[in-house]
Motif scaffolding. Structure first.
Motif: not given
Length: 415
Positions: A236-265
Motif C-alpha cells: 500500500a502507499p505510505l499513508l493510509n486514508i480512512s474516514s478523513g483521517n490520514i495515518t502513517c503505515t508501518e513502512a513510514v515507521l520502518s523508514l524512521l527507525l531503520t532508514g528503509r521503507a519496508s515493514p519487513r524491517e
C-alpha cells in the motif's frame, strides 16, 4: 491534465504575494492550510522540485487516491513543551495521524540529550535543564540523524519552502502552492546537514511552517523516491486514508527507525528472524539507534506475523524505544547507557515513559523487576496475548522482558 498535487496547494498566502482567485475570498481556505509566504530567502541555493518529481512524490504517498493533506497535517510542526521544565525535552505529539512521526523524532531527541550532548547534568536532569536554544539543537540533531540513516550513511536531503517560484507553466498550476515551492538541498556530510537544519530550524518548528510534512518529504528524498518504491514493492502507499483521517503505515515507521521503507524491517516473521527469508535475517539482528516495541490488544490469530518485533529493534544500542501500543505511539527510555550491554543491569532497573499527550505533566517513572516471584507464572503467558488485568504498556514491556513485573511508583497506570 489537471496537476493539482496536494490539497495544500489550494492554500493561498494572504501576505500579498498574489491575488485571490476568481470567486474565492481570502478567508475561504482553512488558516492551517495556508503556507507561510516566505520561510527561506531566495538565492541560498538548492534545487527546485520539478513537476514530474512532485507527481511521483504524490503517488508514493497516496498511490492513486485523490491527493489530500488534512488541516491537521498542514498545521503540524515540531513544538516543544516549555523550556527549563519537567518536560523541557518533550514534543507535543497530539492524537492525530502525524503522531508517529513526532514520537519517532522524540525518541531521537531523548537519545541525543541523554547520551550524546555534553553537559554536567546527570540522568533526568539532562532532559529537564534544557533551554529554548538547546531544544532547537536537539531537534536539528534528531532530524539530521534520521535523514542520514535514510540516505544510507552517505547523503541527506533537506526540503524547505522558498518564496514563490516560476516553473513549467501547466494547465491547472496554481501559484503560491506548497509542494511546488519546495527547494531540495543535498548534503554529503552529516555535520553539514545538521548545521543547515540548525540554521533553518524555524522552518520545522515554527507555527505555520508545515514542519512535519517538510520532514516527511526530506525523509523520502534522502532515501530517494526510487529506493522507497523498491522498498514498498506492491504494498500500500505510505499513508493510509480512512474516514478523513490520514495515518502513517508501518513502512513510514520502518523508514524512521531503520532508514528503509519496508515493514519487513520491523520484523515479525519467524522465517526472517531465523535468517531463512530472502537473506534478511542478518539485517533484523542489527541493533538500531532507537528501538521499537509493539503490542496490540487483539487475539493472536488477528496479529499474525506482526506479533514479534525484530531482535535488533527490541534490543537497540541505547535504551530508547518507540512504542506502538494498540496503534498509539509513545516513548519508553532508560537513563543508564549500560542497560542493554550488561545483563546484570537488567535484573531490577528503571525506565521512563512519555506519552506525547498534553495531559501528561511529568515523566512517568517505572521500575522493572525481571526476577520477581511472578516470573514462572508470567513465562507461561504469551506476551502478545490480550491481558485485561494488565495495562497495555506493561504488556509491551513484556515483549522485551518476558515475565517482568512493572511498578508505576505511585502513579496511576495510564496509556
Amino acid at each position: 491534465m489537471h496537476c493539482l498535487l496536494l490539497s495544500l496547494q489550494q492554500g493561498r498566502s494572504t501576505a500579498g504575494n498574489g491575488p485571490t482567485g476568481a470567486g474565492e475570498s481570502p478567508g475561504s481556505q482553512p488558516p492551517s492550510t495556508i503556507p507561510q509566504p516566505l520561510l527561506l530567502p531566495q538565492g541560498v541555493g538548492g534545487c527546485p522540485i520539478s513537476l514530474d518529481t512532485a507527481m511521483r512524490l504524490q503517488k508514493l504517498l497516496f498511490r492513486n487516491m485523490t491527493p489530500l493533506f488534512s488541516c491537521e497535517w498542514a498545521a503540524a510542526h515540531f513544538r516543544f513543551r516549555p523550556p527549563h521544565s519537567d518536560l523541557a525535552y518533550a514534543l507535543e505529539a497530539g492524537k492525530g495521524g502525524t503522531r508517529a512521526i513526532l514520537v519517532a523524532v522524540q525518541a531521537h531527541i531523548i537519545s541525543y540529550l541523554l547520551f550524546t550532548r555534553e553537559t554536567e547534568c546527570t540522568h533526568l536532569e539532562r532532559l529537564c535543564r534544557v533551554g529554548q536554544w538547546e531544544q532547537g539543537q536537539a531537534l536539528a540533531m534528531a532530524l539530521a540523524e534520521i535523514l542520514w540513516a535514510a540516505g544510507g550513511g552517505g547523503r541527506a536531503v533537506v526540503c524547505l519552502i522558498t518564496a514563490p517560484i516560476t516553473m513549467m507553466p501547466h494547465e491547472g498550476y496554481r501559484a503560491n502552492s506548497f509542494t511546488e515551492r519546495i527547494q531540495l538541498f543535498e548534503f554529503s556530510e552529516k555535520a553539514a546537514a545538521q548545521g543547515f537544519i540548525s540554521d533553518h530550524i524555524h522552518c520545522f518548528k515554527g507555527e505555520g511552517s508545515h514542519g512535519v510534512i517538510l520532514f516527511l518529504y526530506s525523509l523520502l528524498f534522502s532515501r530517494t523516491l526510487e529506493r522507497v518504491q523498491e522498498d514498498l514493492g506492491d504494498t500500500a502507499p505510505l499513508l493510509n486514508i480512512s474516514s478523513g483521517n490520514i495515518t502513517c503505515t508501518e513502512a513510514v515507521l520502518s523508514l524512521l527507525l531503520t532508514g528503509r521503507a519496508s515493514p519487513r524491517e520491523l520484523g515479525g516473521s519467524q522465517e526472517l528472524e531465523s535468517g531463512t527469508g530472502d537473506g534478511d535475517g542478518e539485517a533484523l539482528w542489527q541493533r538500531g539507534a532507537v528501538g521499537f516495541l509493539r503490542w496490540e490488544r487483539a487475539p493472536v490469530e488477528r496479529q499474525g506475523p506482526r506479533a514479534q518485533v525484530s531482535p535488533g529493534l527490541r534490543t537497540p544500542r541505547l535504551p530508547v524505544w518507540l512504542c506502538s501500543v494498540s496503534g498509539r505511539h509513545s516513548v519508553l527510555f532508560g537513563t543508564d547507557s549500560r542497560l542493554l550491554s550488561d545483563w546484570k543491569s537488567e535484573r531490577i532497573f528503571h525506565l521512563y515513559f512519555y506519552s506525547g499527550q498534553q495531559e501528561q505533566t511529568q515523566t512517568a517513572h517505572l521500575t522493572i523487576d525481571t526476577h520477581s516471584h511472578h516470573w514462572e507464572e508470567a513465562q507461561r503467558e504469551d506476551p502478545c496475548s490480550p491481558q485485561k488485568g494488565h495495562p497495555a504498556l506493561e504488556m509491551a514491556i513484556r515483549t522485551k522482558w518476558a515475565g517482568a513485573t512493572v511498578s508505576w511508583n505511585g502513579t496511576d497506570p495510564f496509556f
